[in-house]
Structures are given as C-alpha cells and as structure tokens.
Write a protein that holds these residues in place. Sequence first.
Motif, short mmCIF file in Angstrom:
data_model
loop_
_atom_site.label_atom_id
_atom_site.label_comp_id
_atom_site.label_asym_id
_atom_site.label_seq_id
_atom_site.Cartn_x
_atom_site.Cartn_y
_atom_site.Cartn_z
N GLU A 28 -11.88 7.52 -0.75
CA GLU A 28 -11.02 6.59 -1.48
C GLU A 28 -11.79 5.32 -1.87
O GLU A 28 -11.67 4.83 -2.99
CB GLU A 28 -9.78 6.23 -0.67
CG GLU A 28 -8.82 5.33 -1.42
CD GLU A 28 -7.52 5.07 -0.67
OE1 GLU A 28 -6.83 4.08 -1.01
OE2 GLU A 28 -7.19 5.86 0.25
N CYS A 29 -12.58 4.82 -0.94
CA CYS A 29 -13.38 3.62 -1.23
C CYS A 29 -14.41 3.89 -2.32
O CYS A 29 -14.62 3.07 -3.22
CB CYS A 29 -14.07 3.12 0.03
SG CYS A 29 -12.95 2.47 1.30
N SER A 39 0.84 -1.20 0.00
CA SER A 39 0.00 0.00 0.00
C SER A 39 0.87 1.25 0.00
O SER A 39 0.59 2.22 -0.72
CB SER A 39 -0.92 -0.02 1.23
OG SER A 39 -1.70 1.15 1.30
N VAL A 86 -12.51 -3.87 -1.14
CA VAL A 86 -11.45 -3.12 -0.46
C VAL A 86 -11.06 -3.88 0.81
O VAL A 86 -11.90 -4.50 1.47
CB VAL A 86 -11.89 -1.69 -0.10
CG1 VAL A 86 -12.12 -0.88 -1.36
CG2 VAL A 86 -13.13 -1.68 0.79
N LEU A 102 -9.39 -2.92 4.34
CA LEU A 102 -8.99 -1.84 5.24
C LEU A 102 -7.77 -2.31 6.03
O LEU A 102 -7.82 -3.32 6.72
CB LEU A 102 -10.14 -1.48 6.18
CG LEU A 102 -11.48 -1.16 5.51
CD1 LEU A 102 -12.53 -0.80 6.55
CD2 LEU A 102 -11.33 -0.02 4.49
N SER A 115 -3.77 10.15 -3.35
CA SER A 115 -4.54 9.15 -4.08
C SER A 115 -3.58 8.10 -4.62
O SER A 115 -2.81 8.37 -5.55
CB SER A 115 -5.30 9.81 -5.24
OG SER A 115 -6.03 8.85 -5.97
N ARG A 173 -2.46 2.48 -8.17
CA ARG A 173 -2.60 1.04 -7.93
C ARG A 173 -1.58 0.25 -8.74
O ARG A 173 -1.62 0.24 -9.97
CB ARG A 173 -4.02 0.59 -8.27
CG ARG A 173 -5.09 1.37 -7.51
CD ARG A 173 -4.99 1.17 -6.01
NE ARG A 173 -5.83 2.12 -5.28
CZ ARG A 173 -5.94 2.15 -3.96
NH1 ARG A 173 -5.26 1.30 -3.21
NH2 ARG A 173 -6.72 3.04 -3.38
N VAL A 199 -6.76 -0.27 1.28
CA VAL A 199 -7.01 1.09 1.74
C VAL A 199 -6.46 1.21 3.17
O VAL A 199 -6.99 0.60 4.10
CB VAL A 199 -8.51 1.44 1.72
CG1 VAL A 199 -8.74 2.83 2.29
CG2 VAL A 199 -9.06 1.34 0.30
N ILE A 252 -11.05 8.26 3.93
CA ILE A 252 -11.18 6.81 3.71
C ILE A 252 -12.41 6.51 2.86
O ILE A 252 -12.36 5.75 1.89
CB ILE A 252 -11.25 6.07 5.05
CG1 ILE A 252 -9.95 6.23 5.83
CG2 ILE A 252 -11.57 4.58 4.83
CD1 ILE A 252 -10.02 5.74 7.27
#
Length: 471
Positions: free
Chosen positions: A212-213, A45, A224, A226, A166, A169, A179, A209
């Motif tokens: 972003e999701c 990440s 996702v 966490l 941001s 990926r 995330v 959060i």
Amino acid sequence: MRNLEILTEEDKETLDLPRTTVDEVGKQNKKKLYIESYGCQMNFSDSEIVTSILQENGYATTSLFDEADVILLNTCAIRDNAEQKVRNRLKNFTHLKKKRPSLVVGVLGCMAERLKTKFLEEEKIVDVVAGPDSYRDLPNLFEEVEEGNKAINVFLSKEETYADISPVRLNSNGVTAFVSIMRGCDNMCSFCVVPFTRGRERSRDVYSILKECQDLLDNGYKEVTLLGQNVDSYKWASADGTETVNFAQLLERVALINPLLRVRFSTSHPKDITDEVLYTIKKYENVCNYIHLPAQSGSSRILKLMNRTYDRDWYINRVDKIREVLGEECGISQDIIAGFCTETEEDHQDTLSLIEYVRYDYGYMFAYSERPGTPAAKKLVDDISDDEKQRRLAEIIALQRKISQERNEMSVGTIQKVLIEGDSKRSADFLQGRNDQNKMVILPKGNHQKGDYVNVKITSCSSATLFGEVE
C-alpha cells in the motif's frame, strides 16, 4: 488533518465536523454514495475502506447528500458531545427520507458498535447499523433494507484487518495518506470505549502494508502516516511462523521503500514505545522526528485509576530517553484529561508540572466525559463538577499555549524541511506544509507546488504555526 498546537474541547468538535467524498466519477446508472466521517484518523481511514468496498459493488460517490441513494455517517463514541453531533446531523436528513423513502441511511463505526440495536430504536431514520469489522457486509445489509427490513451487523472480529482492500482516498490532497497497520486495542484504559467498539488488537500483514505504501508513492504521494490505536504493539507473524515483525522493524521497512517517502505514525502508548523504535527514527531521515505520546494525567494515583499501566516516573523516563536519542528538537504532543474521577487539586498540579517538564509542542486536551459501559463508569464516581473540570482544563490549555509559543520560537532563524500540502487556507498567495516535527509552516507560493520538499527559513511564529521564506 488540521494541525493545531492546542486542541480544546471546542476545537476538537471542529475537527469532528464531517468530511465528505469529493470523487464523483462513474455516476451514470449507478447508485450514489455519500459518506461523512467524524472523530479520529482511524475513522477517516475506515471511510476510505468502506468507499472502496462499495465502489467494487457498483456504487459511485457524490459530495451532495441530497442526490445520494445511500447516506453513511462514520461515527465516534469517545465522548458524549461527539455522539450528540451525529444525532443532530441525522435530523438534517429527515426531510430527504420523507421525500424519498427509498433513501438508505446508515450509521457506521464506534457509535454504531456501542449502541447496536438501540440505535435503530432511538433514531427511526436509520436503516443500517454497522460496526467497524462488518464493512464487507454492507452490500448485503443494503439488500435487507431494500426488502423492507432494518439491518444490523456489529460482530467484532479477531481477524479482520481489511488488508486486501485498496482504500479510495477521500478528500485527498494527493500528498499525504493514512495507512492502517492494525485494528483494535487490548489496553483497557478505564475511561475508554475503544476496546468495546473496535475489539481486540490484531496486526495487518506486513507485506500488504508495504504494498500500500509503495502504491501510494507510485501515485505521487510523499507521506504516509501509519495508524493504530497503539502502533507500538504491532506484531505480525507469518503463517508458518518463520518470520515475525515488530513495529520498529515495520517502521524501518517502510522507511526503506524510498527516502522521498516521509513516514509518520500514531498513536504510541507510553508503556510500549521501545528504544528500538527511537533508534529507528534516528537512523532514517525520512522517519519524522515527532511522537504523539498521550499522558492523560501527570498524577501516578490518577494514572492507576485510569489503568494506564505506567506511572509518572515511567512516563518521564520515556520522555528522557526520547530527548537523549532524538534531541530536544524532537516534537512531542500529548493527550490530557482534566477532572477524571476523584482528581484532587494536587493531582491537577501534578499534571501541570508534567507539562512543564516535558514541554510538549502541542496537545489535545479535554474535560473528562463519562462513557457508559467503561470500567470507570461502572466502578468510579464522576465526582468533579463541570465548573471545576473547566477551570482545570483552562489552566492546562493556557500553560500548553505558553509552552507551544516558546517551543515554536526555538525554530525562528532555523532552516526547516517542509513538505508542501497545498494552498494556505487563508490566502492563495501562500502555501502550507508540515515540517519534521508535525508543525504547520506557511510560506510564500512563489514557483513551488503541492508535493515539493522545500527548505524554509523560519522568520516568525504563533503558538500554532511557523512562518518563513524559502531558502
């Protein structure tokens, strides 16, 4: 991430093999970045955050290290083997550095934070050393190198969460994404370097959060995860103190974004996982019925030496509550350390009996590796021989493999909802995806595609994998 029911020390090293960028857009007239990631999900990440920061500063990415202007290794310090892998990898870049002295080689992450300036002294090829909280400073560090200096920033922040970044990926399957919801760890387990390499706990703004999701969902992602060293200790408060959010409440808010967005989380600490979290999992169908609950040992005496702040009975109580609220089918996985300081045969048998009691679906199991600077290294003696550690580890693995097979056999004949993540690694005629309990399922391709939810009737299994046909 590859899904295994058993993760031996050798297998874990396989997972520690580097993952590199595959996005190669916008290369023209830009410096090229090549990055490899080792270790835990948080490192992968973080590499996505690093790439985002550097792209904003004019860098393009490449999957070929021999055409890169900057090579970064994002490292793990959890065990000596992980660090040796990085040192060996650096040797592969020596010829490039001699050929192109302007090439910048940097080491990021936990190993960088642990060794600091010592890394620059020991590995002459390295130009930049940057800890987990200093990634915004990388462009400045590169400028220092261009001026002929070595550059280092290992400052640990009490505030940095990269909430406004941001992530780019990397190696994305376009279906699942990590995330990060918090950084650092306050638990101070005696064997662990994380509190020293990642600093104190701090939780990310809840709205960043959720955004972003939502953005991931809008871009076609269906799941996702966490992430946090201990997600259960997530606690955010608004600047004016009028709003607070704990982990169960965050989990609910993410679940409510869209029922088609599947939600996972990792890792839970047994001392912190609450009934509220369990009932939230039960309430929302899109929150996966799976919990990674590291035990580390089944012996209360060893748990005390590890400073895990719970004992065997506490851990069993949490497992019993999971089974009560979420049912026997809830997936539970573990981390186990074999051969911790002063561990006796009786302590080892306690661990085996805990595995029998809980009946984990799979686990991550290792022989104890002393890490410099940890409380265990300072106060305890690593007095279990390597041969004895390996014997105990082998017994733990064998028992877990047996139970994993039995747990998977319970799924044969059932219908499982599977999110397809892509082609099977073994055959393009088959697809692979994961079910609610985080188990890999293999099914014939048919007309189905990556990102589809399908109902699969399980027809057979191994200890690692379920096999089935679409209903």
